[in-house]
Design an enzyme around this catalytic site. Sequence first.
Site: not given
Lengths: 320, 320, 320, 320
Positions: B159, B205, B222, B254, B263, B273
């Site tokens: 993503h 996502h 990112h 998260h 990260y 990431e």
Amino acid sequence: MTSVYREPLYDVAQLGHTELRTPDLEASARWFTEVYGLYTVAEDRDRVHLRAWNDDVLSSLTLVASEQSGLGHVGWRTVSPQALDRRVAAIEAAGLEGRWVDDSFGHGRAYRFTAVGGHEMEVYFETEKYRAPAGEEPALPNQPQRYDPHGVAATRIDHINLLVPDVPASRAFQEEVLGFKLRERLEPTPDTEVGAWLSLMTKAHDLALTREPADTDGRLHHLAYAVESREDVLKAADIFMENGTAIEVGPAKHSRTQGFFLYVYEPGGNRVEVFAGGIHIHTPDWEPVVWNTESGGRGSAWGTVMPASFMQHATPPLPV
Amino acid sequence: MTSVYREPLYDVAQLGHTELRTPDLEASARWFTEVYGLYTVAEDRDRVHLRAWNDDVLSSLTLVASEQSGLGHVGWRTVSPQALDRRVAAIEAAGLEGRWVDDSFGHGRAYRFTAVGGHEMEVYFETEKYRAPAGEEPALPNQPQRYDPHGVAATRIDHINLLVPDVPASRAFQEEVLGFKLRERLEPTPDTEVGAWLSLMTKAHDLALTREPADTDGRLHHLAYAVESREDVLKAADIFMENGTAIEVGPAKHSRTQGFFLYVYEPGGNRVEVFAGGIHIHTPDWEPVVWNTESGGRGSAWGTVMPASFMQHATPPLPV
Amino acid sequence: MTSVYREPLYDVAQLGHTELRTPDLEASARWFTEVYGLYTVAEDRDRVHLRAWNDDVLSSLTLVASEQSGLGHVGWRTVSPQALDRRVAAIEAAGLEGRWVDDSFGHGRAYRFTAVGGHEMEVYFETEKYRAPAGEEPALPNQPQRYDPHGVAATRIDHINLLVPDVPASRAFQEEVLGFKLRERLEPTPDTEVGAWLSLMTKAHDLALTREPADTDGRLHHLAYAVESREDVLKAADIFMENGTAIEVGPAKHSRTQGFFLYVYEPGGNRVEVFAGGIHIHTPDWEPVVWNTESGGRGSAWGTVMPASFMQHATPPLPV
Amino acid sequence: MTSVYREPLYDVAQLGHTELRTPDLEASARWFTEVYGLYTVAEDRDRVHLRAWNDDVLSSLTLVASEQSGLGHVGWRTVSPQALDRRVAAIEAAGLEGRWVDDSFGHGRAYRFTAVGGHEMEVYFETEKYRAPAGEEPALPNQPQRYDPHGVAATRIDHINLLVPDVPASRAFQEEVLGFKLRERLEPTPDTEVGAWLSLMTKAHDLALTREPADTDGRLHHLAYAVESREDVLKAADIFMENGTAIEVGPAKHSRTQGFFLYVYEPGGNRVEVFAGGIHIHTPDWEPVVWNTESGGRGSAWGTVMPASFMQHATPPLPV
């Protein structure tokens, strides 16, 4: 290329639920809740409605008291009411006669039909979601239910494997009518397709069709729930061992789908899988993989020997 | 309900590739191949085309020598040529003027446009797939490339997170024009949407939009690749530590997406990431989760403190 | 109880190294370094000295060019020079004649002897430690070498399994003379001990002795290195598969030791294991577990079928 | 070298048990059993005796109703009755006056003393083992209790961290008198040792001593149980989150010991860790690692910020 490209269909969203028959409802219900780690959401004298902690639908499995084990039906949930209408039209255009059912637990009206291969299926859209009781909400609101693992802690309904007399015919039906995408085919020698792995969206598979070895139809090979990691499949093996649940084969890695598997029998006699991983297919123009003697044959990925029972046993069992 | 139900759109299949700018092409390319574990598929003086071992597309990342770091463009792959035409029509109907580009590495003609929020994007369908050289075919034919891990062994593009001045405007554009499904929203107080998580199919996502803290647009927060398990993210942390790659934050979980994150900065200055897990959304009528002070606020799932840099830094950096 | 309690002996600290013979030194060395993930620390025409990244000794494995595969010798490292003297005295008191060897790579003088069962062994104390070259120091100083995984990334030498004609005799020798603690015994029927698992400190085992099926002695069943997790054993299976290394059996779980195992053959023909986990035994008065038909018999924990080769093959192979 | 080599001592085998004080016995007992996953083996009005499923001793933790939280005592189990006598002689030779206690739950007579640093400790040998009730035996006889995970499913007592006014003095006492091996030292600047990690056999540590920031002694920093894998620590974080147990810091990786950690507070106020991994030290002549500004300083391995509470809070809390 553009002019003849057939667009993939995304009218069916998910394997919503299955119904399994069991000759020992009480033992099956106890095993699915205490060992496999599902939760009871409702029950009456003949039926127990179960869910996994991370199922988005209210209930993904209904156990039905029955003389024999085997599949009751499979429920496929469409992406919209309109998609439901389109799929019903396609089923009827294919010459099948189904009927609307409107009194099911946990979801709205469904169109019930017998798929090519003899299994009862239904398509539907409206479904009840799980809502955590007050005071038992999960810490993160993007999760339907608290994570409070017990037993195998099966996470979510994943896929179903059905035995069919004619794999190409059943497979083509599912592709045409429900929009399944063919991902892999087992074809040991040319023109002898004995297995097909099909998916709705991007999973390795939602439905597998493998050849019925006997002169019958409508039988179940297995129902699978996913767990979060391969390590969880290993833990499941220990939990089954501690609980006296016979392991048929696994944990090991499938060649097809690359999923990590473990097969056991629930007390009613149905084969149940604990599954993790599997390839994800994001490309829309996936070329189905053909497994034959040249491409690697039948075996599991690392050479695990599949026992004869895996090829022969299904539910309901054959009359002796 | 049926009459007004808006059908979800499945015209865009996947995040196909991104282009990143770097002021030190050689150092960035070395880091992405030796530490992050990608493979070079082609390169010239100004560009290096990379892929992860499990990407189905030929190249999912192009590094471009540039004065500054930041995003070149993002490529979204449609499910069909027809879907490409539909999306281009929708973009133009929204009043944007794009252009067709026909000389890209690894894929066919693409419609390039500037999305609401200032980022260059393109939609396209035809793409080149990776074919393993003779003698280097993977053992399992349902996998594009041999599994021969080195470094972090990033598995697949996952993503991208972009900073936008007006999250609701950019989010609505992506929903309307490309068919993104809104999964989660960060809205600390009513009517102050500062983050949106959007997906194409069933992933947690494919695109995140978060609010640009500065008076600019088009910046990158990112780019993320997935690895197979959370354990692989932990191993990645050790590998970054051994290689002197500064860890900004993580590994941790998260709240949004429930993904497991880590990260770092690549030598060109872009934030990258390593991601694993994340919820899977199979239900077609997902109700977007709103994160506000009541539902759990901004923090990561287990209370990990996100450093100030995470909120403030993006590429290209602001002029001093 | 107090008056007759026999104190456990802690004079031997660790399995320091083994020497393996191979008829194809080059192929074996390539496999151990590129696939199994060891590092070469020194080599000459006939020998290659290898180490795993987390071995505390300089070299834990020496490959020796030889006409046949099999074990060269096993080196046990004592906890002190005094303990070395004590063990040598015990060996000689048991009637064995050994000799001091003082020119080995990577460690100081060693007392070499032939153990009951026919295997060459040595005890020694002084050893060379690995020192990372300047500029290649690990990030954390409590680790001997950088973590820079490649291939299976075997972590550390773990244990060795030797075939012996008379398990009780060999086992009693190791208990008496080197101070091994007996952890588990395989005794299918009374007085037929066919396997013994022994450890030095708290590991599940450092040495296993299993019954030689042929009329010979001194043969090797397998050498094992540990990896960090069961997931790493699963990854190893994929890496072996990609590299054409034949998997004999696994990944699966041992009943004895509860270790997670995977057996393959290196190109020289020796069986090599990738091992993870296993019980830890901290209690000083462990009562050895007897595995017989009543306690669960011979099988692996989850019912994995061990192939006939596992019971029959060893190195050197028998003359045909 | 040989002539002056000081032999390591292996007279103490394991951290057998600890006693914790809690101002809310009922809440603490509920949390340790339902959330942390321990089992109650006995209880009376003032005490609850607990065990982890894989503890070899009968009970590894006793909770005692008390006005304040904090440590009751720590029990170290020797390798033999003879070793017990030797350790008692050493304690008395060091000028300490202890006393024999003979009425403890789960183990035989113990010599109780106040260690340098103010903590109550005892050494003992005879201990009661856990015997599974008939019908509840584990599937594998090399395991004390069935694996039937619930909550965090803490596996086994691992280590304890005590605050002491003078780290070098307390550390030297433990080395001299009980035979602890010093593994790592935190010494930010020369001659300012503020932390010491010590072990009995091959674990990363059984005992940590860190500097008491206040003008007091005898306080507890934390008690730790191990779980099987780092993934289990991640799962523990979710389980704590779901149960409202406040996470102080973690999951993350320690620099010292390389263990993977997660710290929470039990309802009685004592800090409890969930721990996995950590280096294994098989070499008998380990050179203690000194952590100072040059070798990497104080931080956790990946840069996780340790909150101020971690340095300041201990039990019993200081009077306000």
